[in-house]
Motif scaffolding. Sequence first.
Motif, PDB file in Angstrom:
ATOM      1  N   GLN A  20       0.853  -1.189   0.000  1.00 20.79           N
ATOM      2  CA  GLN A  20       0.000   0.000   0.000  1.00 20.79           C
ATOM      3  C   GLN A  20       0.888   1.238   0.000  1.00 20.79           C
ATOM      4  OE1 GLN A  20      -2.849  -0.112   3.228  1.00 20.79           O
ATOM      5  NE2 GLN A  20      -2.787   2.093   3.473  1.00 20.79           N
ATOM      6  N   ALA A  21       0.716   2.117  -0.993  1.00 20.36           N
ATOM      7  CA  ALA A  21       1.505   3.347  -1.076  1.00 20.36           C
ATOM      8  C   ALA A  21       1.055   4.328   0.001  1.00 20.36           C
ATOM      9  CB  ALA A  21       1.363   3.979  -2.448  1.00 20.36           C
ATOM     10  N   LEU A  22       2.034   5.024   0.561  1.00 21.23           N
ATOM     11  CA  LEU A  22       1.759   6.069   1.543  1.00 21.23           C
ATOM     12  C   LEU A  22       2.523   7.308   1.082  1.00 21.23           C
ATOM     13  CD1 LEU A  22       0.234   6.513   4.180  1.00 21.23           C
ATOM     14  CD2 LEU A  22       2.280   5.800   5.411  1.00 21.23           C
ATOM     15  N   GLY A  23       1.793   8.291   0.587  1.00 19.10           N
ATOM     16  CA  GLY A  23       2.385   9.482  -0.007  1.00 19.10           C
ATOM     17  C   GLY A  23       3.160  10.331   0.987  1.00 19.10           C
ATOM     18  N   PRO A  24       3.889  11.333   0.469  1.00 19.78           N
ATOM     19  CA  PRO A  24       4.645  12.230   1.338  1.00 19.78           C
ATOM     20  C   PRO A  24       3.742  12.855   2.402  1.00 19.78           C
ATOM     21  CG  PRO A  24       5.231  12.603  -0.951  1.00 19.78           C
ATOM     22  CD  PRO A  24       4.049  11.659  -0.948  1.00 19.78           C
ATOM     23  N   LEU A  25       4.182  12.777   3.644  1.00 16.90           N
ATOM     24  CA  LEU A  25       3.505  13.330   4.813  1.00 16.90           C
ATOM     25  C   LEU A  25       2.129  12.709   5.082  1.00 16.90           C
ATOM     26  CD1 LEU A  25       4.515  17.092   4.489  1.00 16.90           C
ATOM     27  CD2 LEU A  25       5.639  15.287   5.815  1.00 16.90           C
ATOM     28  N   ALA A  26       1.806  11.605   4.424  1.00 12.99           N
ATOM     29  CA  ALA A  26       0.522  10.934   4.629  1.00 12.99           C
ATOM     30  C   ALA A  26       0.603   9.995   5.836  1.00 12.99           C
ATOM     31  CB  ALA A  26       0.129  10.142   3.388  1.00 12.99           C
ATOM     32  N   THR A  27      -0.561   9.642   6.370  1.00  8.80           N
ATOM     33  CA  THR A  27      -0.647   8.774   7.537  1.00  8.80           C
ATOM     34  C   THR A  27      -1.624   7.643   7.276  1.00  8.80           C
ATOM     35  OG1 THR A  27      -0.184  10.616   9.036  1.00  8.80           O
ATOM     36  CG2 THR A  27      -1.255   8.692  10.000  1.00  8.80           C
ATOM     37  N   ALA A  28      -1.257   6.443   7.710  1.00  8.06           N
ATOM     38  CA  ALA A  28      -2.164   5.297   7.690  1.00  8.06           C
ATOM     39  C   ALA A  28      -2.428   4.908   9.140  1.00  8.06           C
ATOM     40  CB  ALA A  28      -1.547   4.128   6.934  1.00  8.06           C
ATOM     41  N   SER A  29      -3.695   4.629   9.455  1.00  9.60           N
ATOM     42  CA  SER A  29      -4.085   4.254  10.819  1.00  9.60           C
ATOM     43  C   SER A  29      -4.799   2.917  10.802  1.00  9.60           C
ATOM     44  CB  SER A  29      -5.017   5.305  11.419  1.00  9.60           C
ATOM     45  OG  SER A  29      -4.354   6.536  11.530  1.00  9.60           O
TER      46      SER A  29
END
Length: 174
Positions: A106-115
């Motif tokens: 799963q891609a997580l972009g710049p400054l993005a957050t996954a919870s």
Amino acid sequence: MRWLVPFLALAACADTPQSVTEAPTPPASVDPSGAPGRSLDGAEAGQLVYVPAYSHVFSGDGERDLLLTATLSVRNADPERPIRLEGVRYVGSEGQTIRSYVDAPQALGPLATASFVVAESDRAGGVGASFLVEWTGGAGGVPPVVQAVMISTAGQQGISFVTEGRVVAEAGQP
């Protein structure tokens, strides 16, 4: 106060050797999914991060337990580069995988957050529960900030605390 800046600049340039604490060498093959032969060795950059998570804690004389909601937060701290979450597992007190939150990268972009949330009513993890987070990305990027937040309220009493992730393996380590 004006003398402080030049002093700090000179102190930073000093040739005094710094003491370095060596971290223990991680195992050659890290297998966070249980699949044989899977490791972080092929990635340009990446880590396997262990994060303590508490689904409940004991209170009083240890005879009562307080159930907690646990939220895992994986924050891409790099303002320019994405990272990829390769796997996120919730692990119980006995080391068994209870659930996997990421079935495919799963891609997580710049400054993005996954919870990822463990419900307050979920007792499966026990008091020794944890998360294992595997991420990869391009060389030279900033590692993500990986934390778990536990919170609960009962009547007028509330409890909340944060645990920090600990790197247990690095990509490309022998």
